[in-house]
Scaffold this motif. Structure first.
Motif, PDB file in Angstrom:
ATOM      1  N   ILE A  46       0.836  -1.200   0.000  1.00 37.08           N
ATOM      2  CA  ILE A  46       0.000   0.000   0.000  1.00 37.08           C
ATOM      3  C   ILE A  46       0.872   1.252   0.000  1.00 37.08           C
ATOM      4  CG2 ILE A  46      -1.560   1.372   1.443  1.00 37.08           C
ATOM      5  CD1 ILE A  46      -3.091  -1.198   2.025  1.00 37.08           C
ATOM      6  N   TYR A  49       2.405   1.221  -3.670  1.00 36.67           N
ATOM      7  CA  TYR A  49       1.378   1.321  -4.711  1.00 36.67           C
ATOM      8  C   TYR A  49       0.048   1.660  -4.023  1.00 36.67           C
ATOM      9  CZ  TYR A  49       4.894  -1.569  -7.095  1.00 36.67           C
ATOM     10  OH  TYR A  49       6.056  -2.074  -7.610  1.00 36.67           O
ATOM     11  N   PRO A  50      -0.121   2.910  -3.577  1.00 37.30           N
ATOM     12  CA  PRO A  50      -1.272   3.249  -2.727  1.00 37.30           C
ATOM     13  C   PRO A  50      -2.646   3.061  -3.361  1.00 37.30           C
ATOM     14  CG  PRO A  50      -0.044   5.222  -3.325  1.00 37.30           C
ATOM     15  CD  PRO A  50       0.738   4.059  -3.825  1.00 37.30           C
ATOM     16  N   TYR A  51      -2.737   3.033  -4.674  1.00 30.75           N
ATOM     17  CA  TYR A  51      -4.056   2.920  -5.296  1.00 30.75           C
ATOM     18  C   TYR A  51      -4.281   1.582  -5.976  1.00 30.75           C
ATOM     19  CZ  TYR A  51      -3.990   7.745  -4.057  1.00 30.75           C
ATOM     20  OH  TYR A  51      -3.893   8.898  -3.327  1.00 30.75           O
ATOM     21  N   TYR A  52      -3.483   0.597  -5.601  1.00 27.48           N
ATOM     22  CA  TYR A  52      -3.671  -0.759  -6.106  1.00 27.48           C
ATOM     23  C   TYR A  52      -4.672  -1.443  -5.178  1.00 27.48           C
ATOM     24  CZ  TYR A  52      -2.430  -5.314  -8.092  1.00 27.48           C
ATOM     25  OH  TYR A  52      -2.466  -6.534  -8.716  1.00 27.48           O
ATOM     26  N   ARG A  53      -5.893  -1.585  -5.662  1.00 23.63           N
ATOM     27  CA  ARG A  53      -6.999  -2.045  -4.814  1.00 23.63           C
ATOM     28  C   ARG A  53      -6.783  -3.416  -4.189  1.00 23.63           C
ATOM     29  NH1 ARG A  53     -12.040  -0.303  -8.506  1.00 23.63           N
ATOM     30  NH2 ARG A  53     -10.443  -0.418 -10.100  1.00 23.63           N
ATOM     31  N   ILE A  56      -5.475  -3.021  -0.792  1.00 18.78           N
ATOM     32  CA  ILE A  56      -6.485  -2.472   0.121  1.00 18.78           C
ATOM     33  C   ILE A  56      -7.451  -3.577   0.542  1.00 18.78           C
ATOM     34  CG2 ILE A  56      -8.341  -0.776   0.375  1.00 18.78           C
ATOM     35  CD1 ILE A  56      -6.848   0.820  -1.927  1.00 18.78           C
ATOM     36  N   LYS A  78     -10.494   5.541   4.115  1.00 14.91           N
ATOM     37  CA  LYS A  78      -9.413   6.376   3.586  1.00 14.91           C
ATOM     38  C   LYS A  78      -9.410   6.345   2.057  1.00 14.91           C
ATOM     39  CE  LYS A  78      -4.371   6.692   3.509  1.00 14.91           C
ATOM     40  NZ  LYS A  78      -3.123   6.094   4.015  1.00 14.91           N
ATOM     41  N   PHE A  79      -9.662   5.177   1.477  1.00  8.09           N
ATOM     42  CA  PHE A  79      -9.593   5.013   0.026  1.00  8.09           C
ATOM     43  C   PHE A  79     -10.958   5.077  -0.670  1.00  8.09           C
ATOM     44  CE2 PHE A  79      -5.572   3.212   1.433  1.00  8.09           C
ATOM     45  CZ  PHE A  79      -4.697   3.808   0.547  1.00  8.09           C
ATOM     46  N   TYR A  82     -11.894   7.552  -3.544  1.00  8.88           N
ATOM     47  CA  TYR A  82     -11.301   7.312  -4.857  1.00  8.88           C
ATOM     48  C   TYR A  82     -12.032   6.216  -5.627  1.00  8.88           C
ATOM     49  CZ  TYR A  82      -7.565   9.892  -2.605  1.00  8.88           C
ATOM     50  OH  TYR A  82      -6.852  10.836  -1.930  1.00  8.88           O
ATOM     51  N   TYR A  83     -12.745   5.367  -4.901  1.00  9.14           N
ATOM     52  CA  TYR A  83     -13.407   4.213  -5.519  1.00  9.14           C
ATOM     53  C   TYR A  83     -14.844   4.090  -5.035  1.00  9.14           C
ATOM     54  CZ  TYR A  83      -8.518   3.006  -6.311  1.00  9.14           C
ATOM     55  OH  TYR A  83      -7.205   3.042  -6.674  1.00  9.14           O
TER      56      TYR A  83
END
Length: 160
Positions: A46, A49-53, A56, A78-79, A82-83
């Motif tokens: 995370i 690659y913070p936006y690699y679901r 998460i 937190k995410f 974005y999604y």
């Protein structure tokens, strides 16, 4: 699992930097019941690659399965901005709220999950269940009641 570990060890000798490789490692560690190591791989993933679901979702599942719903909720929220159309976020949030025995928020999130899977009837059913749950939180109760009305109106428009 032994065969998978053997193949992964061969793959890791190629020194390829990829979120897919990290995800594979974390998944393998979970299957091997090495949850602490999997947790670390997900956390590093995370961060890198913070936006690699997949990271998460994997970390959230790990937190929920290790009875840490508050941490899972914090991570998912937190995410979520974005999604916000991804039903998987809402499914995981519902699971975390179930552990906390906050059934209104569990059903509200299940309703959102169904909604983003284009299943308006089950979204209405879950929101109706959310409204029927007794809650001390007037804001949550009011939000659920309003959303139920919105969903019913939307379903009515779809049927006309």
């Amino acid at each position: 699992v032994l065969e998978a570990r053997k193949n992964f060890d061969i793959l890791s000798t190629f020194y390829v930097s990829s979120p897919i490789i990290n995800e594979l490692e974390a998944t393998l560690l979970v299957k091997e019941k090495k949850f602490d190591k999997a947790f670390e791989v997900y956390k590093k993933g995370i961060n890198k690659y913070p936006y690699y679901r997949a990271f998460i979702f994997g970390l959230s599942n790990l937190l929920i399965n290790s009875n840490q719903p508050d941490k899972a909720i914090e991570l998912l929220k937190k995410f979520l901005p974005y999604y916000e159309n991804d039903s998987k976020f809402y499914q995981l949030l519902a699971g975390a709220y179930n552990l906390k025995e906050n059934f209104l928020l569990e059903h509200e999130n299940l309703s959102n999950a169904y909604y983003f899977q284009y299943d308006i009837q089950n979204a209405i059913l879950q929101m109706d269940l959310a409204v029927k749950v007794k809650s001390d939180n007037f804001y949550d109760q009011s939000r659920a009641e309003y959303r139920l009305k919105e969903l019913k109106r939307e379903a009515e428009l779809m049927n006309n």
